[in-house]
Write a protein that holds these residues in place. Sequence first.
Motif, PDB file in Angstrom:
ATOM      1  N   THR A 183      22.862 -27.042  77.335  1.00 25.23           N
ATOM      2  CA  THR A 183      24.098 -26.668  76.630  1.00 25.23           C
ATOM      3  C   THR A 183      25.329 -27.037  77.462  1.00 25.23           C
ATOM      4  OG1 THR A 183      23.709 -24.451  77.463  1.00 25.23           O
ATOM      5  CG2 THR A 183      23.134 -24.858  75.173  1.00 25.23           C
ATOM      6  N   GLU A 184      26.467 -27.079  76.760  1.00 18.84           N
ATOM      7  CA  GLU A 184      27.697 -27.553  77.383  1.00 18.84           C
ATOM      8  C   GLU A 184      28.141 -26.753  78.604  1.00 18.84           C
ATOM      9  OE1 GLU A 184      31.109 -28.931  74.506  1.00 18.84           O
ATOM     10  OE2 GLU A 184      29.616 -27.751  73.443  1.00 18.84           O
ATOM     11  N   GLY A 185      28.020 -25.433  78.485  1.00 18.64           N
ATOM     12  CA  GLY A 185      28.553 -24.553  79.522  1.00 18.64           C
ATOM     13  C   GLY A 185      28.043 -24.916  80.906  1.00 18.64           C
ATOM     14  N   VAL A 186      26.767 -25.216  80.974  1.00 19.39           N
ATOM     15  CA  VAL A 186      26.141 -25.491  82.263  1.00 19.39           C
ATOM     16  C   VAL A 186      26.680 -26.792  82.870  1.00 19.39           C
ATOM     17  CG1 VAL A 186      24.100 -26.687  81.355  1.00 19.39           C
ATOM     18  CG2 VAL A 186      23.918 -25.419  83.473  1.00 19.39           C
ATOM     19  N   LEU A 187      27.062 -27.737  82.017  1.00 18.63           N
ATOM     20  CA  LEU A 187      27.612 -29.004  82.516  1.00 18.63           C
ATOM     21  C   LEU A 187      28.996 -28.783  83.105  1.00 18.63           C
ATOM     22  CD1 LEU A 187      26.733 -31.543  79.667  1.00 18.63           C
ATOM     23  CD2 LEU A 187      25.466 -31.030  81.750  1.00 18.63           C
ATOM     24  N   ILE A 188      29.774 -27.985  82.388  1.00 17.64           N
ATOM     25  CA  ILE A 188      31.173 -27.819  82.750  1.00 17.64           C
ATOM     26  C   ILE A 188      31.345 -26.988  84.027  1.00 17.64           C
ATOM     27  CG2 ILE A 188      33.244 -26.598  81.926  1.00 17.64           C
ATOM     28  CD1 ILE A 188      32.187 -28.163  79.153  1.00 17.64           C
ATOM     29  N   ASP A 189      30.422 -26.045  84.227  1.00 11.84           N
ATOM     30  CA  ASP A 189      30.511 -25.198  85.417  1.00 11.84           C
ATOM     31  C   ASP A 189      30.332 -25.973  86.719  1.00 11.84           C
ATOM     32  OD1 ASP A 189      30.903 -23.068  83.837  1.00 11.84           O
ATOM     33  OD2 ASP A 189      28.852 -22.273  83.968  1.00 11.84           O
ATOM     34  N   ASN A 190      29.516 -27.008  86.656  1.00 10.29           N
ATOM     35  CA  ASN A 190      29.170 -27.697  87.904  1.00 10.29           C
ATOM     36  C   ASN A 190      28.858 -29.167  87.631  1.00 10.29           C
ATOM     37  OD1 ASN A 190      28.552 -28.139  90.518  1.00 10.29           O
ATOM     38  ND2 ASN A 190      27.053 -26.488  90.689  1.00 10.29           N
ATOM     39  N   PRO A 191      29.890 -29.921  87.227  1.00 11.08           N
ATOM     40  CA  PRO A 191      29.646 -31.271  86.712  1.00 11.08           C
ATOM     41  C   PRO A 191      28.922 -32.201  87.680  1.00 11.08           C
ATOM     42  CG  PRO A 191      32.006 -30.811  86.927  1.00 11.08           C
ATOM     43  CD  PRO A 191      31.297 -29.527  87.142  1.00 11.08           C
ATOM     44  N   ASP A 192      29.331 -32.225  88.928  1.00 17.03           N
ATOM     45  CA  ASP A 192      28.728 -33.217  89.836  1.00 17.03           C
ATOM     46  C   ASP A 192      27.243 -32.966  90.039  1.00 17.03           C
ATOM     47  OD1 ASP A 192      31.105 -34.598  90.142  1.00 17.03           O
ATOM     48  OD2 ASP A 192      31.799 -33.156  91.653  1.00 17.03           O
ATOM     49  N   GLU A 193      26.908 -31.688  90.228  1.00 16.61           N
ATOM     50  CA  GLU A 193      25.496 -31.370  90.418  1.00 16.61           C
ATOM     51  C   GLU A 193      24.704 -31.676  89.140  1.00 16.61           C
ATOM     52  OE1 GLU A 193      24.700 -27.369  91.657  1.00 16.61           O
ATOM     53  OE2 GLU A 193      22.535 -27.764  91.681  1.00 16.61           O
ATOM     54  N   MET A 194      25.322 -31.429  87.983  1.00 15.16           N
ATOM     55  CA  MET A 194      24.609 -31.642  86.721  1.00 15.16           C
ATOM     56  C   MET A 194      24.396 -33.125  86.425  1.00 15.16           C
ATOM     57  SD  MET A 194      23.427 -28.960  85.741  1.00 15.16           S
ATOM     58  CE  MET A 194      23.473 -27.986  87.221  1.00 15.16           C
ATOM     59  N   ILE A 195      25.330 -33.961  86.834  1.00 12.48           N
ATOM     60  CA  ILE A 195      25.141 -35.410  86.682  1.00 12.48           C
ATOM     61  C   ILE A 195      23.900 -35.831  87.476  1.00 12.48           C
ATOM     62  CG2 ILE A 195      26.116 -37.684  87.288  1.00 12.48           C
ATOM     63  CD1 ILE A 195      28.913 -36.377  86.703  1.00 12.48           C
ATOM     64  N   ALA A 224      19.266 -34.100  75.923  1.00 12.07           N
ATOM     65  CA  ALA A 224      20.187 -33.927  74.790  1.00 12.07           C
ATOM     66  C   ALA A 224      21.172 -32.809  75.096  1.00 12.07           C
ATOM     67  CB  ALA A 224      19.392 -33.576  73.529  1.00 12.07           C
ATOM     68  N   LEU A 225      22.377 -32.954  74.577  1.00 14.08           N
ATOM     69  CA  LEU A 225      23.362 -31.874  74.666  1.00 14.08           C
ATOM     70  C   LEU A 225      23.277 -31.068  73.366  1.00 14.08           C
ATOM     71  CD1 LEU A 225      25.595 -30.521  76.222  1.00 14.08           C
ATOM     72  CD2 LEU A 225      27.201 -32.186  75.316  1.00 14.08           C
ATOM     73  N   ASP A 226      22.858 -29.812  73.497  1.00 14.83           N
ATOM     74  CA  ASP A 226      22.607 -28.943  72.338  1.00 14.83           C
ATOM     75  C   ASP A 226      23.899 -28.243  71.906  1.00 14.83           C
ATOM     76  OD1 ASP A 226      21.155 -27.619  70.409  1.00 14.83           O
ATOM     77  OD2 ASP A 226      19.985 -26.396  71.803  1.00 14.83           O
ATOM     78  N   ASP A 227      23.952 -27.833  70.654  1.00 13.71           N
ATOM     79  CA  ASP A 227      25.067 -27.026  70.122  1.00 13.71           C
ATOM     80  C   ASP A 227      26.417 -27.690  70.345  1.00 13.71           C
ATOM     81  OD1 ASP A 227      23.069 -25.212  69.590  1.00 13.71           O
ATOM     82  OD2 ASP A 227      23.469 -23.994  71.365  1.00 13.71           O
ATOM     83  N   PHE A 228      26.464 -29.023  70.275  1.00 18.69           N
ATOM     84  CA  PHE A 228      27.712 -29.717  70.574  1.00 18.69           C
ATOM     85  C   PHE A 228      28.806 -29.288  69.595  1.00 18.69           C
ATOM     86  CE2 PHE A 228      30.759 -33.213  70.161  1.00 18.69           C
ATOM     87  CZ  PHE A 228      31.234 -33.215  71.464  1.00 18.69           C
ATOM     88  N   GLY A 229      29.949 -28.948  70.160  1.00 19.01           N
ATOM     89  CA  GLY A 229      31.089 -28.544  69.336  1.00 19.01           C
ATOM     90  C   GLY A 229      31.231 -27.045  69.210  1.00 19.01           C
ATOM     91  N   SER A 230      30.243 -26.285  69.719  1.00 23.41           N
ATOM     92  CA  SER A 230      30.315 -24.831  69.553  1.00 23.41           C
ATOM     93  C   SER A 230      31.101 -24.183  70.679  1.00 23.41           C
ATOM     94  CB  SER A 230      28.910 -24.235  69.518  1.00 23.41           C
ATOM     95  OG  SER A 230      28.306 -24.399  70.781  1.00 23.41           O
ATOM     96  N   GLY A 231      31.267 -24.875  71.787  1.00 25.57           N
ATOM     97  CA  GLY A 231      31.910 -24.240  72.943  1.00 25.57           C
ATOM     98  C   GLY A 231      33.156 -24.975  73.382  1.00 25.57           C
ATOM     99  N   TYR A 232      33.149 -25.411  74.598  1.00 24.74           N
ATOM    100  CA  TYR A 232      34.341 -26.033  75.195  1.00 24.74           C
ATOM    101  C   TYR A 232      34.660 -27.370  74.529  1.00 24.74           C
ATOM    102  CZ  TYR A 232      32.723 -22.896  78.859  1.00 24.74           C
ATOM    103  OH  TYR A 232      32.271 -21.824  79.546  1.00 24.74           O
ATOM    104  N   SER A 233      33.622 -28.174  74.272  1.00 24.66           N
ATOM    105  CA  SER A 233      33.816 -29.490  73.686  1.00 24.66           C
ATOM    106  C   SER A 233      34.924 -30.268  74.367  1.00 24.66           C
ATOM    107  CB  SER A 233      34.129 -29.384  72.199  1.00 24.66           C
ATOM    108  OG  SER A 233      33.023 -28.863  71.553  1.00 24.66           O
ATOM    109  N   ASN A 234      34.842 -30.315  75.649  1.00 20.66           N
ATOM    110  CA  ASN A 234      35.800 -31.095  76.405  1.00 20.66           C
ATOM    111  C   ASN A 234      35.362 -32.558  76.324  1.00 20.66           C
ATOM    112  OD1 ASN A 234      37.162 -32.459  78.441  1.00 20.66           O
ATOM    113  ND2 ASN A 234      37.376 -30.588  79.645  1.00 20.66           N
ATOM    114  N   LEU A 235      36.039 -33.296  75.434  1.00 15.80           N
ATOM    115  CA  LEU A 235      35.569 -34.646  75.121  1.00 15.80           C
ATOM    116  C   LEU A 235      35.636 -35.590  76.311  1.00 15.80           C
ATOM    117  CD1 LEU A 235      36.983 -35.115  71.523  1.00 15.80           C
ATOM    118  CD2 LEU A 235      34.778 -34.237  72.254  1.00 15.80           C
TER     119      LEU A 235
END
Length: 268
Positions: free
Chosen positions: A138-150, A164-175
């Motif tokens: 999900t998006e939240g986990v990517l945004i909290d720690n982008p470098d580690e998640m990459i 896959a990125l699940d629930d796209f558009g439900s949260g931050y949706s930082n394009l």
Amino acid sequence: LIAFDPAIDKLSAEQRFIHRELPRAITAHELEVHYQPIVSSSGGAFVGVEALLRWTHATQGPISPAAFIPVAEQMGLMDSLGTFVLRKALQDAKRWPDLYVAVNLSPLQVRDRGIIDIVRAALSESAVPPSRLMLEITEGVLIDNPDEMIRRIEDLHALGVCVALDDFGSGYSNLSYLQRFPLDKLKIDRSFVTALGQSGNGGVIIQAIVALGRALGLSITVEGVETEQQRVILKLAGCDELQGFLFARPAPAKAIERLIKQSKPAAP
Ligand code: C2E
Ligand code: MG
Ligand code: MG
């Protein structure tokens, strides 16, 4: 003696019930993995299934994963529960060798570097080709720690699995964030589908997400498709794969296996 725990004090009555019952339920094997088919938008063939945890309580009946997974995370039970789902999904995947299997990873599972070894072990134990495993985050986990998640996604890719990125558009949706992550697929949140057909919404937002996903080289799945009208709009919008009650509800492996076999034309 029960010590006062402020974390428990903040829980709702339902959450307290879950908190009390979940460890017993896990030991008593009340939790099962069900599967929901995913279809190709062109032609409608089954292309994959998503593994979904199910808990049927002996007296309370079904309890939603949306309710018990956050509690399981808080109790530190999600690692073992997540591994259980992953192993089970890969074992059951042998029943439908032409389809991929999608497994949801909770934020805590993805944050733990150990997930790489867990996925590797589950794959080799099952002997299912890595390319047939899709991990949903999900998006939240990517945004909290982008470098580690990459790095984490790259490590998963190195094993041969898709992300896959699940629930796209439900949260931050930082394009602008989206293009930083080496994802394979976007799963558009059900809320966009619900909005279709309301007040002249012909799917412009979904078309825009599809265009964005295409530009980033991602495949697009939409979840929550319930009506034929929605299916037609989503197909026209260019979505690759569809998932929803219109095609099939989540069901035990045996029922899904039967459904998939029935859908195939008999061998000549
Ligand atoms: P999700 O990953 O977005 O899963 C899709 C959810 O949409 C499922 O709910 C599914 O039953 C529901 N759904 C599918 N098609 C339709 C439809 O046409 N209409 C409607 N109204 N709903 C539809 P479910 O099984 O209740 O799961 C809820 C969430 O719980 C999942 O959302 C996922 O975030 C989480 N979850 C479920 N199983 C697992 C698991 O094994 N691990 C983790 N970490 N999370 C899980
Ligand atoms: Mg999912
Ligand atoms: Mg989803």
